[in-house]
Design a protein around this motif. Structure first.
Motif, PDB file in Angstrom:
ATOM      1  N   ASP A   1      32.777  35.162  30.170  1.00  0.00           N
ATOM      2  CA  ASP A   1      31.482  35.733  30.258  1.00  0.00           C
ATOM      3  C   ASP A   1      31.405  36.704  31.387  1.00  0.00           C
ATOM      4  O   ASP A   1      30.398  36.855  32.004  1.00  0.00           O
ATOM      5  N   GLY A   2      32.215  37.325  31.755  1.00  0.00           N
ATOM      6  CA  GLY A   2      32.520  38.349  32.741  1.00  0.00           C
ATOM      7  C   GLY A   2      33.322  38.099  33.576  1.00  0.00           C
ATOM      8  O   GLY A   2      34.169  36.938  33.757  1.00  0.00           O
ATOM      9  N   ALA A   3      33.850  39.248  34.432  1.00  0.00           N
ATOM     10  CA  ALA A   3      35.084  39.062  35.584  1.00  0.00           C
ATOM     11  C   ALA A   3      34.711  37.909  36.371  1.00  0.00           C
ATOM     12  O   ALA A   3      35.759  37.402  37.047  1.00  0.00           O
ATOM     13  N   GLY A   4      33.316  37.619  36.909  1.00  0.00           N
ATOM     14  CA  GLY A   4      33.158  36.397  37.629  1.00  0.00           C
ATOM     15  C   GLY A   4      33.219  35.135  37.014  1.00  0.00           C
ATOM     16  O   GLY A   4      33.056  33.999  37.853  1.00  0.00           O
ATOM     17  N   ASP A   5      33.660  35.106  35.637  1.00  0.00           N
ATOM     18  CA  ASP A   5      33.683  33.572  35.254  1.00  0.00           C
ATOM     19  C   ASP A   5      34.907  32.885  35.600  1.00  0.00           C
ATOM     20  O   ASP A   5      36.019  33.204  35.850  1.00  0.00           O
ATOM     21  N   PRO A   6      34.544  31.811  36.336  1.00  0.00           N
ATOM     22  CA  PRO A   6      35.461  30.790  36.863  1.00  0.00           C
ATOM     23  C   PRO A   6      36.745  30.190  36.092  1.00  0.00           C
ATOM     24  O   PRO A   6      37.832  29.944  36.588  1.00  0.00           O
ATOM     25  N   ARG A   7      36.618  30.758  34.610  1.00  0.00           N
ATOM     26  CA  ARG A   7      37.698  30.354  33.860  1.00  0.00           C
ATOM     27  C   ARG A   7      38.679  31.115  34.073  1.00  0.00           C
ATOM     28  O   ARG A   7      40.041  30.884  33.845  1.00  0.00           O
ATOM     29  N   LEU A   8      38.481  32.304  34.533  1.00  0.00           N
ATOM     30  CA  LEU A   8      39.853  33.307  34.749  1.00  0.00           C
ATOM     31  C   LEU A   8      40.677  32.591  35.931  1.00  0.00           C
ATOM     32  O   LEU A   8      41.835  32.460  35.613  1.00  0.00           O
ATOM     33  N   ALA A   9      40.244  32.334  36.958  1.00  0.00           N
ATOM     34  CA  ALA A   9      40.909  31.685  38.125  1.00  0.00           C
ATOM     35  C   ALA A   9      41.446  30.394  37.563  1.00  0.00           C
ATOM     36  O   ALA A   9      42.859  30.131  37.764  1.00  0.00           O
ATOM     37  N   ALA A  10      40.829  29.746  36.769  1.00  0.00           N
ATOM     38  CA  ALA A  10      41.502  28.378  36.040  1.00  0.00           C
ATOM     39  C   ALA A  10      42.539  28.590  34.989  1.00  0.00           C
ATOM     40  O   ALA A  10      43.438  27.920  35.184  1.00  0.00           O
ATOM     41  N   LEU A  11      42.328  29.714  34.269  1.00  0.00           N
ATOM     42  CA  LEU A  11      43.602  30.225  33.482  1.00  0.00           C
ATOM     43  C   LEU A  11      44.906  30.632  34.373  1.00  0.00           C
ATOM     44  O   LEU A  11      45.872  30.103  33.890  1.00  0.00           O
ATOM     45  N   ALA A  12      44.576  31.244  35.243  1.00  0.00           N
ATOM     46  CA  ALA A  12      45.730  31.795  36.218  1.00  0.00           C
ATOM     47  C   ALA A  12      46.248  30.474  36.838  1.00  0.00           C
ATOM     48  O   ALA A  12      47.570  30.266  36.799  1.00  0.00           O
ATOM     49  N   ASP A  13      45.383  29.752  37.457  1.00  0.00           N
ATOM     50  CA  ASP A  13      45.903  28.361  38.038  1.00  0.00           C
ATOM     51  C   ASP A  13      46.870  27.448  36.964  1.00  0.00           C
ATOM     52  O   ASP A  13      47.789  26.914  37.541  1.00  0.00           O
ATOM     53  N   ALA A  14      46.375  27.441  35.810  1.00  0.00           N
ATOM     54  CA  ALA A  14      46.988  26.532  34.636  1.00  0.00           C
ATOM     55  C   ALA A  14      48.383  27.474  34.161  1.00  0.00           C
ATOM     56  O   ALA A  14      48.934  26.814  33.369  1.00  0.00           O
ATOM     57  N   GLY A  15      48.583  28.732  34.673  1.00  0.00           N
ATOM     58  CA  GLY A  15      49.813  29.212  34.273  1.00  0.00           C
ATOM     59  C   GLY A  15      49.839  29.903  33.004  1.00  0.00           C
ATOM     60  O   GLY A  15      50.569  30.127  32.244  1.00  0.00           O
ATOM     61  N   GLU A  16      48.556  30.016  32.424  1.00  0.00           N
ATOM     62  CA  GLU A  16      48.287  30.647  30.903  1.00  0.00           C
ATOM     63  C   GLU A  16      48.712  32.246  30.951  1.00  0.00           C
ATOM     64  O   GLU A  16      48.545  32.864  32.149  1.00  0.00           O
ATOM     65  N   ARG A  17      49.396  32.635  30.067  1.00  0.00           N
ATOM     66  CA  ARG A  17      49.723  34.024  29.946  1.00  0.00           C
ATOM     67  C   ARG A  17      49.128  34.747  28.690  1.00  0.00           C
ATOM     68  O   ARG A  17      49.212  34.095  27.605  1.00  0.00           O
ATOM     69  N   PHE A  18      48.749  36.122  28.930  1.00  0.00           N
ATOM     70  CA  PHE A  18      48.197  36.773  27.862  1.00  0.00           C
ATOM     71  C   PHE A  18      48.841  37.978  27.554  1.00  0.00           C
ATOM     72  O   PHE A  18      49.083  38.810  28.654  1.00  0.00           O
ATOM     73  N   ASP A  19      49.353  38.402  26.171  1.00  0.00           N
ATOM     74  CA  ASP A  19      49.850  39.702  26.062  1.00  0.00           C
ATOM     75  C   ASP A  19      48.948  40.841  26.315  1.00  0.00           C
ATOM     76  O   ASP A  19      49.450  42.050  26.557  1.00  0.00           O
ATOM     77  N   THR A  20      47.882  40.840  26.248  1.00  0.00           N
ATOM     78  CA  THR A  20      46.591  41.851  26.346  1.00  0.00           C
ATOM     79  C   THR A  20      45.474  41.487  27.092  1.00  0.00           C
ATOM     80  O   THR A  20      44.784  40.286  26.930  1.00  0.00           O
ATOM     81  N   VAL A  21      45.128  41.989  28.107  1.00  0.00           N
ATOM     82  CA  VAL A  21      43.747  41.630  28.866  1.00  0.00           C
ATOM     83  C   VAL A  21      42.798  42.825  28.529  1.00  0.00           C
ATOM     84  O   VAL A  21      43.398  44.230  29.053  1.00  0.00           O
ATOM     85  N   VAL A  22      41.731  42.481  28.338  1.00  0.00           N
ATOM     86  CA  VAL A  22      40.317  43.793  27.924  1.00  0.00           C
ATOM     87  C   VAL A  22      39.407  43.652  28.915  1.00  0.00           C
ATOM     88  O   VAL A  22      38.875  42.614  29.236  1.00  0.00           O
ATOM     89  N   SER A  23      39.096  45.041  29.520  1.00  0.00           N
ATOM     90  CA  SER A  23      38.002  44.956  30.477  1.00  0.00           C
ATOM     91  C   SER A  23      37.223  46.042  30.219  1.00  0.00           C
ATOM     92  O   SER A  23      37.581  47.333  30.141  1.00  0.00           O
ATOM     93  N   VAL A  24      35.915  45.854  29.655  1.00  0.00           N
ATOM     94  CA  VAL A  24      34.886  47.177  29.530  1.00  0.00           C
ATOM     95  C   VAL A  24      33.796  46.702  30.313  1.00  0.00           C
ATOM     96  O   VAL A  24      33.115  45.734  30.126  1.00  0.00           O
ATOM     97  N   PHE A  25      33.738  47.499  31.511  1.00  0.00           N
ATOM     98  CA  PHE A  25      32.691  47.590  32.759  1.00  0.00           C
ATOM     99  C   PHE A  25      32.779  46.197  33.297  1.00  0.00           C
ATOM    100  O   PHE A  25      31.968  46.005  34.034  1.00  0.00           O
ATOM    101  N   GLN A  26      33.800  45.462  33.045  1.00  0.00           N
ATOM    102  CA  GLN A  26      33.853  44.383  33.979  1.00  0.00           C
ATOM    103  C   GLN A  26      34.419  44.397  35.310  1.00  0.00           C
ATOM    104  O   GLN A  26      33.942  43.534  36.121  1.00  0.00           O
TER     105      GLN A  26
END
Length: 176
Positions: free
Chosen positions: A42-67
């Motif tokens: 829900d935006g760059a400030g979404d706390p799920r981003l830090a939670a995903l990082a802390d959980a060791g999740e990995r993504f092949d593509t990260v997309v930011s449009v004005f975020q």
């Protein structure tokens, strides 16, 4: 901007993280050929981003449009983004471009009130911020946007990946 956003869907691949969106973004990614799984925040400030990082999740593509321009703590957002980005992953971004001359002065003048109202900072030098965070910008294009908002007439569309230490080889190849 919609056309640019749709063009990103053709560049997304594998497991994808969209830093900010709405339900329409989920629909776009569901139809993208190269995307196996999409997570939309829900935006760059979404706390799920830090939670995903802390959980060791990995993504092949990260997309930011004005975020990234909207991030309240850009260095923390980029730290988390780097953590979730797979070793051979790519960051696809469309962000406002910091400008020079009269448009740049106007951009710097409107940033404080705009930041106070929306949290958005159109004067950030996103490519430089990505580099400081340990990401290499490997492709960047400047586009003029037909708008009466002089401070938002230039947007940057680009691709970044993990920076390579000197002598560590070539960047990941573009998918065919």
């Amino acid at each position: 901007m919609r056309a640019r956003r749709r063009a990103l869907t053709r560049r997304g691949r594998g497991r994808l993280l969209d830093l900010g969106g709405a339900d329409m973004h989920r629909t776009l990614w569901a139809r993208a050929d190269g995307v196996s799984d999409a997570t939309v925040l829900d935006g760059a400030g979404d706390p799920r981003l830090a939670a995903l990082a802390d959980a060791g999740e990995r993504f092949d593509t990260v997309v930011s449009v004005f975020q990234l321009a909207a991030s309240a703590d850009l260095s923390e957002t980029l730290r988390s983004l780097r953590q979730v980005l797979a070793d051979d992953g790519r960051v696809l971004f469309i962000e406002p471009g910091s400008q020079v001359g009269l448009p740049g002065r106007i951009q710097r003048l409107v940033t404080p009130p705009l930041r106070g109202l929306t949290g958005w900072r159109p004067d950030r030098d996103i490519p430089a911020e990505l580099r400081v965070a340990g990401l290499s910008v490997i492709d960047i294009r400047r586009h003029r946007v037909p708008t009466l908002q002089l401070w938002l007439r230039q947007v940057l569309e680009g691709v970044a990946h993990h920076a390579l230490p000197p002598g560590e080889g070539a960047p990941p190849a573009e998918p065919a």
